[in-house]
Design a protein around this motif. Structure first.
Motif, PDB file in Angstrom:
ATOM      1  N   UNK A 377    -109.232  12.256 -45.263  1.00 42.82           N
ATOM      2  CA  UNK A 377    -108.001  12.958 -45.631  1.00 42.82           C
ATOM      3  C   UNK A 377    -108.288  14.031 -46.670  1.00 42.82           C
ATOM      4  N   UNK A 378    -107.575  15.111 -46.575  1.00 40.19           N
ATOM      5  CA  UNK A 378    -107.718  16.227 -47.495  1.00 40.19           C
ATOM      6  C   UNK A 378    -107.249  15.799 -48.888  1.00 40.19           C
ATOM      7  N   UNK A 379    -107.881  16.331 -49.942  1.00 36.63           N
ATOM      8  CA  UNK A 379    -107.443  15.968 -51.303  1.00 36.63           C
ATOM      9  C   UNK A 379    -105.940  16.140 -51.518  1.00 36.63           C
ATOM     10  N   UNK A 380    -105.339  17.121 -50.861  1.00 34.57           N
ATOM     11  CA  UNK A 380    -103.893  17.306 -50.977  1.00 34.57           C
ATOM     12  C   UNK A 380    -103.137  16.072 -50.485  1.00 34.57           C
ATOM     13  N   UNK A 381    -103.670  15.477 -49.401  1.00 34.32           N
ATOM     14  CA  UNK A 381    -103.021  14.299 -48.825  1.00 34.32           C
ATOM     15  C   UNK A 381    -103.078  13.122 -49.780  1.00 34.32           C
ATOM     16  N   UNK A 382    -104.112  13.093 -50.639  1.00 31.81           N
ATOM     17  CA  UNK A 382    -104.321  11.918 -51.483  1.00 31.81           C
ATOM     18  C   UNK A 382    -103.210  11.761 -52.513  1.00 31.81           C
ATOM     19  N   UNK A 383    -102.406  12.798 -52.691  1.00 32.87           N
ATOM     20  CA  UNK A 383    -101.282  12.659 -53.619  1.00 32.87           C
ATOM     21  C   UNK A 383    -100.156  11.846 -52.990  1.00 32.87           C
ATOM     22  N   UNK A 384    -100.162  11.746 -51.671  1.00 32.61           N
ATOM     23  CA  UNK A 384     -99.081  11.020 -51.006  1.00 32.61           C
ATOM     24  C   UNK A 384     -99.274   9.522 -51.151  1.00 32.61           C
ATOM     25  N   UNK A 385     -98.176   8.820 -51.203  1.00 33.52           N
ATOM     26  CA  UNK A 385     -98.252   7.368 -51.179  1.00 33.52           C
ATOM     27  C   UNK A 385     -97.181   6.856 -50.226  1.00 33.52           C
ATOM     28  N   UNK A 386     -97.482   6.212 -49.140  1.00 36.58           N
ATOM     29  CA  UNK A 386     -98.816   5.965 -48.614  1.00 36.58           C
ATOM     30  C   UNK A 386     -99.490   7.252 -48.141  1.00 36.58           C
ATOM     31  N   UNK A 387    -100.791   7.159 -48.042  1.00 37.74           N
ATOM     32  CA  UNK A 387    -101.576   8.357 -47.785  1.00 37.74           C
ATOM     33  C   UNK A 387    -101.207   9.006 -46.448  1.00 37.74           C
ATOM     34  N   UNK A 388    -101.157   8.195 -45.403  1.00 37.06           N
ATOM     35  CA  UNK A 388    -100.788   8.730 -44.087  1.00 37.06           C
ATOM     36  C   UNK A 388     -99.298   8.478 -43.871  1.00 37.06           C
ATOM     37  N   UNK A 389     -98.620   9.378 -43.171  1.00 37.40           N
ATOM     38  CA  UNK A 389     -97.208   9.123 -42.854  1.00 37.40           C
ATOM     39  C   UNK A 389     -97.073   7.796 -42.114  1.00 37.40           C
ATOM     40  N   UNK A 390     -96.136   6.975 -42.572  1.00 37.23           N
ATOM     41  CA  UNK A 390     -95.999   5.638 -41.984  1.00 37.23           C
ATOM     42  C   UNK A 390     -95.624   5.728 -40.513  1.00 37.23           C
ATOM     43  N   UNK A 391     -94.780   6.697 -40.167  1.00 36.62           N
ATOM     44  CA  UNK A 391     -94.344   6.819 -38.775  1.00 36.62           C
ATOM     45  C   UNK A 391     -95.542   6.985 -37.851  1.00 36.62           C
ATOM     46  N   UNK A 392     -96.479   7.843 -38.270  1.00 34.78           N
ATOM     47  CA  UNK A 392     -97.627   8.111 -37.401  1.00 34.78           C
ATOM     48  C   UNK A 392     -98.500   6.875 -37.297  1.00 34.78           C
ATOM     49  N   UNK A 393     -98.723   6.231 -38.463  1.00 34.23           N
ATOM     50  CA  UNK A 393     -99.539   5.011 -38.426  1.00 34.23           C
ATOM     51  C   UNK A 393     -98.936   3.974 -37.488  1.00 34.23           C
ATOM     52  N   UNK A 394     -97.628   3.753 -37.656  1.00 39.95           N
ATOM     53  CA  UNK A 394     -96.966   2.736 -36.837  1.00 39.95           C
ATOM     54  C   UNK A 394     -97.040   3.105 -35.362  1.00 39.95           C
ATOM     55  N   UNK A 395     -96.817   4.393 -35.089  1.00 37.28           N
ATOM     56  CA  UNK A 395     -96.794   4.804 -33.696  1.00 37.28           C
ATOM     57  C   UNK A 395     -98.163   4.607 -33.043  1.00 37.28           C
ATOM     58  N   UNK A 396     -99.226   4.913 -33.796  1.00 32.49           N
ATOM     59  CA  UNK A 396    -100.562   4.719 -33.224  1.00 32.49           C
ATOM     60  C   UNK A 396    -100.769   3.236 -32.919  1.00 32.49           C
ATOM     61  N   UNK A 397    -100.308   2.380 -33.851  1.00 33.83           N
ATOM     62  CA  UNK A 397    -100.445   0.943 -33.596  1.00 33.83           C
ATOM     63  C   UNK A 397     -99.596   0.514 -32.399  1.00 33.83           C
ATOM     64  N   UNK A 398     -98.390   1.096 -32.267  1.00 34.69           N
ATOM     65  CA  UNK A 398     -97.531   0.729 -31.142  1.00 34.69           C
ATOM     66  C   UNK A 398     -98.170   1.145 -29.824  1.00 34.69           C
ATOM     67  N   UNK A 399     -98.786   2.316 -29.833  1.00 34.30           N
ATOM     68  CA  UNK A 399     -99.449   2.762 -28.602  1.00 34.30           C
ATOM     69  C   UNK A 399    -100.579   1.808 -28.222  1.00 34.30           C
ATOM     70  N   UNK A 400    -101.217   1.256 -29.253  1.00 37.28           N
ATOM     71  CA  UNK A 400    -102.268   0.284 -28.957  1.00 37.28           C
ATOM     72  C   UNK A 400    -101.655  -0.976 -28.366  1.00 37.28           C
ATOM     73  N   UNK A 401    -100.508  -1.404 -28.931  1.00 35.90           N
ATOM     74  CA  UNK A 401     -99.859  -2.618 -28.420  1.00 35.90           C
ATOM     75  C   UNK A 401     -99.423  -2.438 -26.975  1.00 35.90           C
ATOM     76  N   UNK A 402     -99.038  -1.201 -26.632  1.00 35.27           N
ATOM     77  CA  UNK A 402     -98.607  -0.922 -25.258  1.00 35.27           C
ATOM     78  C   UNK A 402     -99.642  -1.365 -24.240  1.00 35.27           C
TER      79      UNK A 402
END
Lengths: 469, 332
Positions: A377-402
């Motif tokens: 992740x880019x240093x700019x992203x490291x200011x975010x908490x959580x670092x990655x957008x939760x929606x994207x994380x969840x969606x990637x996991x959901x696609x795996x569950x599919x």
């Protein structure tokens, strides 16, 4: 291929991750390990691979002459740390550093070598013989060129892996590297062409440090099969990790096996030599950071472009901006991102259901994708908490569950019961055994797992015999 | 986990190293092995060594004028250890040689506070330079408390708390120091008063090598008695009962009509009441450390190792003859 470790954040020090190399060492005989411990440099490098608690235990015991009873040592252990402490003792036991669990005393070979490593002195010469300046008039190679060399070699290997099967023709690494990739199961030959396997895809998403150790582990397995002396091979790798970057070393004091290794390690980019026949060599950053546990990585994100630590920006709308001009990084991103535009220093793409599904069919897991995005992740992203957008994380996991909507289990279907009472009687028996996977009372049938079949069959037979007699 | 930064303050006061129970070269040999052990744990660990000399506190390592040629590589020594050892020994030799043989300077108290402050500044600079480290300070002292240093030491302790720096203190020989005890207690560090100086290395490794995270698993000796006495601002005496200005919290050994720090005037009635309440026969020598409820270890398990400490080191000392760490290049 050791299983992928899920990425844990750097702060998560509570559960220390065991170094992937230790299980290999544990599988070696006591004799091999004791011979390895004769070299102070090996002891020092191995010490650095251990977990902090294990290191402290070794240090506590190192300068003691007498044996300590485990009970005495235990009084130092706080109650909350008991489990960590026990695990540490077990690991040290497997490595034969603490050979006896009844009395705490370090392996005497390890003790004397490690003391020597800390105090200096001795005549083992295990930290490498530096080449004397008189022999050659040429200037030694500078650190930048060493880094470039290591980076070029390493990225050639990874780039070859990632672009196999895409029809491109990247530079081929040497024959020895290809053989190793094939042997380790990272690539497999199909129709005479090397194709990357799902283990290989997972490998690509690991941080470079893990990749290097993975490859070295495979190299060690290969060395074992080639009847090379493992102590010499391990000793050489450990010695490289204690050498100084930018210094030239002489090959004179190397053993035969170790001289043979020079060629292989040159192919991986761990060492540099002016000519293949040269009597001196310089370790690269890949080699000298082997035993360091933190990620100041030799190959991280390309020396030429962008900030060292990260280059990826991920937005909540699934857009990925990657500030890189490195073809390898672009190719790795292409594994799970559908790329849209390319600029001189920027690649833009988006994470879509199709791109993630493609990655999943290649054997990459959702966790690996997420951990790759976090690591880079880019240093700019490291200011975010959580670092990655939760929606994207969840969606990637959901696609795996599919992909995992269907679950297959082997078993037997029991049908055609004579009466409802019959059916219920057998079903109750099966339920007591906890082997029923599915039942349908209306159709008078149920599905039992494989393990329960012998019992149910015996039960039905006993019943029918009892009824007929 | 971040790498650890260890700042070591070596008290090299010539007055106290004159006829010490532990020769200086042996002391340095132990220290060098300890410093190597810190670097050995992780290649990224960093180190800063300060010397506390009479009137100054020079930085010994990393060498401020690093223009020196790196020492030639030795196949038997790990290069960073060799660099560390040769720089530290050379710099100490240089500093000791440059001491003026002036009697008044040699007996002057060593600049322990100066070294402590420099160590804190160094850590602050590391923090500013974005490199994330877990900082720690270890003070190896041989001098007794200097009561004039009370306020600067307390100020250092407060900055250490702010910077989240743990201060460990080890009194290698000589009397207990009240201020270092407080420094260790207030910053969550450990304070040791060595009884067996020949086992110095073992003490150092067991108590001061583990970073705070490891100390949650393997206990380090803690204090069950801490001397919390302060020094008064007026005469710099360590006082048992002090009088505190209600406005600025300055401490005085006797009731004063006007606070010398903030110029607050106190009503004469209060002064009279305070004077009346003073114990008349104030003992000249204050009674020894008062146990404080805050200082007793919270966990019973932390209590036990304390008593075990001499046991381990005792065995070390018995067989210590063959375990002398010999460090290359330490010639004194």
């Amino acid at each position: 291929m050791p299983s992928a470790h899920p990425y844990t954040s750097a702060e998560d020090a509570k559960i220390p991750q065991r170094h992937a190399f230790l299980p290999f060492l544990q599988s070696q005989s006591q004799n091999t390990l004791t011979r390895l411990y004769q070299r102070p440099s090996s002891c020092l490098s191995l010490f650095r691979l251990l977990a902090p608690v294990e290191r402290q235990i070794i240090m506590n015991l190192l300068w003691l002459e007498s044996v300590i009873s485990p009970a005495t040592m235990l009084t130092w252990v706080l109650r909350e740390g008991r489990k960590l402490y026990d695990d540490a003792l077990a690991t040290l036991g497997y490595l034969h550093i603490l050979p006896n669990n009844d009395k705490l005393a370090l392996n005497s070979t390890f003790k004397s070598s490690f003391r020597q490593a800390l105090t200096g002195g001795g005549t083992s010469g295990s930290f490498g013989t530096p080449a004397s300046d008189k022999e050659e008039k040429k200037q030694p190679i500078d650190i930048d060129s060493l880094d470039n060399f290591a980076l070029e070699r390493w990225e050639t290997i990874l780039h070859y892996m990632v672009s196999s099967g895409t029809g491109q023709q990247p530079t081929k690494p040497s024959q020895g590297v290809l053989f190793l990739l094939q042997r380790s199961g990272l690539m497999a030959s199909s129709h005479g062409l090397l194709q990357i396997t799902s283990a290989g895809f997972q490998f690509l998403l690991h941080p470079p440090h893990d990749q290097l150790w993975d490859l070295l582990l495979q190299y060690l397995h290969l060395a074992e099969e080639r009847q090379m002396d493992l102590v010499e091979v391990l000793g050489f790798i450990f010695m490289l990790s204690t050498m100084e970057l930018g210094r030239e070393y002489s090959t004179e004091n190397l053993r035969g096996t170790q001289k043979a290794m020079l060629e292989d390690l040159r192919d991986y980019g761990l060492i540099w030599q002016r000519r293949p026949s040269s009597r001196r060599f310089s370790p690269t950053r890949l080699a000298t950071t082997l035993s360091s546990s933190s990620p100041p990585l030799p190959t991280s994100t390309g020396a030429s472009s962008g900030p060292q630590e990260g280059f990826i920006i991920l937005e909540t709308n699934y857009r990925v901006y990657a500030y890189t001009d490195n073809p390898l990084q672009t190719a790795v991103l292409n594994l799970f991102v559908s790329l849209k535009y390319r600029f001189p220093n920027l690649v833009v793409g988006s994470i879509t259901r199709e791109s993630v599904k493609k990655a999943l069919t290649n054997g990459i897991s959702a966790d690996q994708i997420i951990s790759y995005l976090i690591t880079h992740a880019h240093p700019q992203m490291r200011k975010n908490n959580p670092l990655l957008p939760v929606t994207v994380q969840d969606q990637i996991r959901l696609w795996e569950l599919e992909r995992n909507r269907l679950k297959s289990r082997e078993g037997y279907l029991y049908t055609a019961f004579a009466s409802q009472a019959d059916y219920e009687f057998v079903l109750n028996y099966a339920k007591e055994l906890d082997v029923v996977l599915w039942e349908n009372a209306a159709k008078r049938c149920f599905f039992g797992s494989l393990e329960g079949h012998a019992n149910i069959r015996g039960f039905i037979e006993r019943r029918t015999m009892g009824a007929s007699s | 986990m971040h790498p650890d930064h260890l700042a070591v303050v070596l008290d090299l006061s010539p007055a106290h190293w004159h006829r010490p129970p532990l020769p200086l070269d042996r002391f340095l040999a132990h220290i060098l092995v300890f410093l190597n052990a810190h670097i050995a744990a992780r290649p990224e660990n960093t180190l800063a060594v300060f010397a506390a000399l009479p009137g100054r506190a020079p930085l010994l390592y990393p060498d401020p004028d690093a223009a020196d040629q790196p020492p030639p590589a030795d196949p038997n020594v790990y290069p960073p250890f060799r660099r560390l050892d040769s720089i530290v020994t050379a710099r100490i030799a240089h500093e000791l040689d440059s001491l003026t043989p002036d009697e008044s300077l040699l007996t002057a108290p060593s600049a322990l506070v100066g070294a402590l402050t420099k160590a804190l500044c160094y850590i602050n600079r590391l923090n500013l330079a974005t490199s994330q480290v877990d900082p720690r300070i270890l003070v190896l002292s041989v001098s007794p408390d200097l009561s004039t240093a009370y306020i600067p030491i307390m100020n250092s302790i407060f900055s250490a708390q702010k910077l989240k720096v743990t201060i460990d203190a080890c009194q290698v020989f000589g009397p207990d120091t009240v201020f270092l005890q407080q420094a260790a207690h207030l910053t969550g560090g450990s304070y040791l008063h060595l009884t067996e100086t020949s086992a110095l290395l073992q003490y150092l490794i067991m108590s001061f090598l583990p970073p705070p995270a490891i100390r949650k698993v393997l206990a380090v000796p803690t204090q069950d008695r801490i001397d919390f006495r302060a020094a008064c601002f007026c005469h710099k005496n360590i006082v048992d009962i002090g009088f505190v200005c209600s406005v600025c919290l300055s401490i005085f050994c006797q009731p004063v009509p006007v606070c010398s720090t903030c110029r607050t005037k106190f009503p004469i009635k209060t002064l009279q009441r305070l004077n009346a309440s003073r114990p008349l026969a104030t003992p000249a020598t204050p009674s020894s450390a008062r146990p404080s409820p805050a200082a007793t270890p919270a966990q019973p398990s932390a209590e036990t190792p304390r008593h075990r400490a001499p046991l381990l080191t005792g065995e070390f000392a018995q067989n210590g003859a063959s375990s002398q760490p010999v460090t290359n290049g330490s010639k004194y």
